[in-house]
Design a protein around this motif. Structure first.
Motif, PDB file in Angstrom:
ATOM      1  N   ASN A   1       0.849  -1.201   0.000  1.00  0.00           N
ATOM      2  CA  ASN A   1       0.000   0.000   0.000  1.00  0.00           C
ATOM      3  C   ASN A   1       0.884   1.250   0.000  1.00  0.00           C
ATOM      4  OD1 ASN A   1       0.884   0.328   2.650  1.00  0.00           O
ATOM      5  ND2 ASN A   1      -0.928  -0.662   3.506  1.00  0.00           N
ATOM      6  N   ALA A   2       0.248   2.422   0.099  1.00  0.00           N
ATOM      7  CA  ALA A   2       1.019   3.677   0.030  1.00  0.00           C
ATOM      8  C   ALA A   2       2.072   3.733   1.136  1.00  0.00           C
ATOM      9  CB  ALA A   2       0.060   4.860   0.149  1.00  0.00           C
TER      10      ALA A   2
ATOM     11  N   GLY B   1      -5.138  -0.735  -1.711  1.00  0.00           N
ATOM     12  CA  GLY B   1      -5.563   0.595  -1.264  1.00  0.00           C
ATOM     13  C   GLY B   1      -5.692   1.634  -2.364  1.00  0.00           C
ATOM     14  N   ILE B   2      -6.348   2.713  -1.970  1.00  0.00           N
ATOM     15  CA  ILE B   2      -6.681   3.785  -2.907  1.00  0.00           C
ATOM     16  C   ILE B   2      -5.428   4.514  -3.406  1.00  0.00           C
ATOM     17  CG2 ILE B   2      -7.088   5.479  -1.050  1.00  0.00           C
ATOM     18  CD1 ILE B   2      -9.156   5.172  -4.231  1.00  0.00           C
ATOM     19  N   GLY B   3      -4.390   4.557  -2.552  1.00  0.00           N
ATOM     20  CA  GLY B   3      -3.151   5.239  -2.940  1.00  0.00           C
ATOM     21  C   GLY B   3      -2.538   4.570  -4.157  1.00  0.00           C
ATOM     22  N   MET B   4      -2.543   3.237  -4.167  1.00  0.00           N
ATOM     23  CA  MET B   4      -1.949   2.503  -5.279  1.00  0.00           C
ATOM     24  C   MET B   4      -2.802   2.665  -6.536  1.00  0.00           C
ATOM     25  SD  MET B   4       0.758   1.449  -4.012  1.00  0.00           S
ATOM     26  CE  MET B   4       1.521   0.192  -5.007  1.00  0.00           C
TER      27      MET B   4
ATOM     28  N   GLY C   1     -13.166   4.796  -1.043  1.00  0.00           N
ATOM     29  CA  GLY C   1     -11.707   4.780  -0.878  1.00  0.00           C
ATOM     30  C   GLY C   1     -11.233   5.441   0.403  1.00  0.00           C
ATOM     31  N   MET C   2     -12.048   5.392   1.468  1.00  0.00           N
ATOM     32  CA  MET C   2     -11.697   6.120   2.690  1.00  0.00           C
ATOM     33  C   MET C   2     -11.433   5.174   3.872  1.00  0.00           C
ATOM     34  SD  MET C   2     -11.441   9.349   2.679  1.00  0.00           S
ATOM     35  CE  MET C   2     -11.126  10.189   1.174  1.00  0.00           C
TER      36      MET C   2
END
Ligand code: UDP
Length: 461
Positions: free
Chosen positions: A251-252, A278-281, A420-421
């Motif tokens: 993940n990020a 995750g949303i970061g990726m 995505g939170m």
């Protein structure tokens, strides 16, 4: 104080009144009243839904028209501005839907990514053939496929649906028909309002391109860009291989750690399968031109793996968490996946002197899969060091998942994950421990991403 006789008398009276009430229901007049009341409720709910649809569609079309008009004029100038195709509507009634013809240029592909070609669907909402929220309007030749999820035809098709949001958020692991059935079964005005709000956030992610590479690299780290099903299929296949292998979830925060620690970077570089979490990726993939197919976090994958192993002779060892957590997870698995074999569980707080005993215990258990929950990077470094000695065929670091399924920490609800939170939910749960990781870490990650985009290291060297 009531005497026993009085008590019996009042019980009998209560019973008689209940029976009378039941009999009332069967009296034709009463029954008719009930049916009428239900019909009125349903009709007023449909009127409210229609009014909301009209309102939202009017606002949308007024806001989008200045953007759409030049596109329509441009397309009409070079050929046709609109095309149409047959779709199935409410109760499988076919209707013709309009689509904006964008052509084949790169600009058109970009516009398509933002669903500009679907903007004409708003007209069908105004005409009453579609709703703002509802299952996707399937093509007529998808009819046989759609039969499996027949409940979806009990409502009008919509511009946005649960499946659409989950696909945008990369968490559409089940089938589309299952998501549609879930929507129809739980449909409400409030639920629809929630879907619209989530759709606004999901819309910002943009649609995935049709072509997505299987193997990609982000920040120099190799990633297996596979679906959840494919990842689990590969893992189960690995259990009959000769060589033991490691899987890492990236993940990020892991990317930030890998930049700081060369030992962790090397562990990720040499892992058998790195999965983007995750949303970061997802954002990084989008920005760097390597879209991520699905969000593959250990917490979701664990359930699919348990299901895939159920009934097989392959077994799992759970290592990590505070004392008692792994045992609670084991008890949870016994209840939820009784056919999945768990051959060992122990906490993740042991001294260096205990380490040989821990490794020996895992080896003696004969486990095929080892799940290690120490948090990153400790878990991945530990797995890399002890993989061969443990005798397992597959090992992976799974972070805080033991805490979730053992019931120690509640996991973010699905709607939070859909926008995505999940990271923000985690931050609120343990702000003292996690503020640095998420608040500072996310900013550092975005800065790295911007730098990588502007000047990828390869180009400078
Ligand atoms: N943990 C452990 N041993 C340690 C340090 C941590 O077993 O020496 C456990 C801790 O109890 C928690 C998990 O590792 O259950 C780490 O969770 P975290 O939320 O940091 O993981 P994430 O999913 O965020 O990577």
């Amino acid at each position: 104080m009531p005497t026993p006789a009085q008590t019996t008398g009042s019980d009998a009276a209560r019973l008689v009144s209940r029976l009378e009430w039941l009999l009332e229901l069967w009296r034709p007049g009463v029954q008719r009243r009930h049916v009428a009341r239900r019909r009125v409720r349903r009709a007023s709910s449909a009127v409210v839904r229609r009014a909301c649809d009209m309102l939202v569609a009017t606002v949308l079309i007024s806001a989008l028209l200045p953007l759409l008009l030049p596109i329509l004029v441009w397309r009409a100038g070079v050929g046709r501005a609109l095309t149409s195709e047959m779709r199935l509507g409410l109760r499988r009634r076919p209707f013709r839907v309009w689509r904006i013809e964008l052509g084949k240029s790169r600009f058109a592909a970009w516009l398509r990514r933002w669903n500009v070609d679907r903007a004409a669907l708003i007209l069908h909402v105004l005409r009453g053939q579609m709703s703002i929220v509802g299952p996707r309007a399937v093509a007529v030749d998808e009819h046989n496929l759609a039969a499996a999820g027949s409940r979806r035809f009990l409502v009008k098709p919509g511009l946005v649906c649960l499946w659409w949001i989950r696909r945008r958020a990369n968490i559409a692991y089940g089938s589309e028909w299952a998501a549609d059935n879930e929507y129809v079964a739980t449909r409400s005005h409030r639920g629809d309002a929630g879907i619209v709000l989530r759709a606004v956030v999901a819309g910002l992610y943009g649609a995935q391109p049709v072509e997505i590479a299987d193997g990609i690299a982000l920040f120099g780290l190799p990633l297996a860009n596979v679906t959840m099903n494919e990842a689990v299929r590969r893992m189960v296949g690995q259990l009959d291989a000769d060589q033991p292998r490691r899987v890492c979830f990236v993940n990020a925060d892991c990317v930030n750690l890998a930049f700081r620690r060369t030992d962790y970077h090397r562990v990720l570089e040499t892992s058998w399968m790195n999965l983007a979490d995750g949303i970061g990726m997802k954002i990084a993939g989008r920005v760097l031109g390597s879209d991520i197919r699905e969000n593959l976090c250990g917490t979701d994958l664990f359930l699919h793996l348990c299901e895939a192993l159920a009934g097989s002779d392959k077994s799992v060892y759970l290592l990590g968490g505070k004392p008692g957590v792994a045992d609670d997870l084991r008890a949870w698995m016994r209840e939820r996946y009784p056919k999945t074999r768990v051959v060992g569980a122990r906490d993740g707080y042991f001294t260096a002197a205990d380490e040989p005993h821990v490794v020996a215990d895992i080896r003696a258990s004969g486990a095929d899969v080892l799940l290690v929950a120490f948090g990153a990077p400790k878990q991945d470094l530990w797995v890399a060091e002890h993989l061969v000695a443990t005798g397992v065929k597959l090992a992976m670091g799974v972070g805080g998942l033991f805490d979730y399924y053992s019931g120690r920490i509640p996991r973010a609800p699905v709607w939070v994950r859909e926008i995505g939170m999940e990271w923000a939910f985690r931050l609120l749960q343990e702000p003292k421990r996690l503020w640095k990781r998420y608040l500072c870490g996310n900013l550092v990650f975005l800065a790295r991403l911007a730098r990588w985009k502007i000047a990828p290291p390869g180009r400078n060297t």
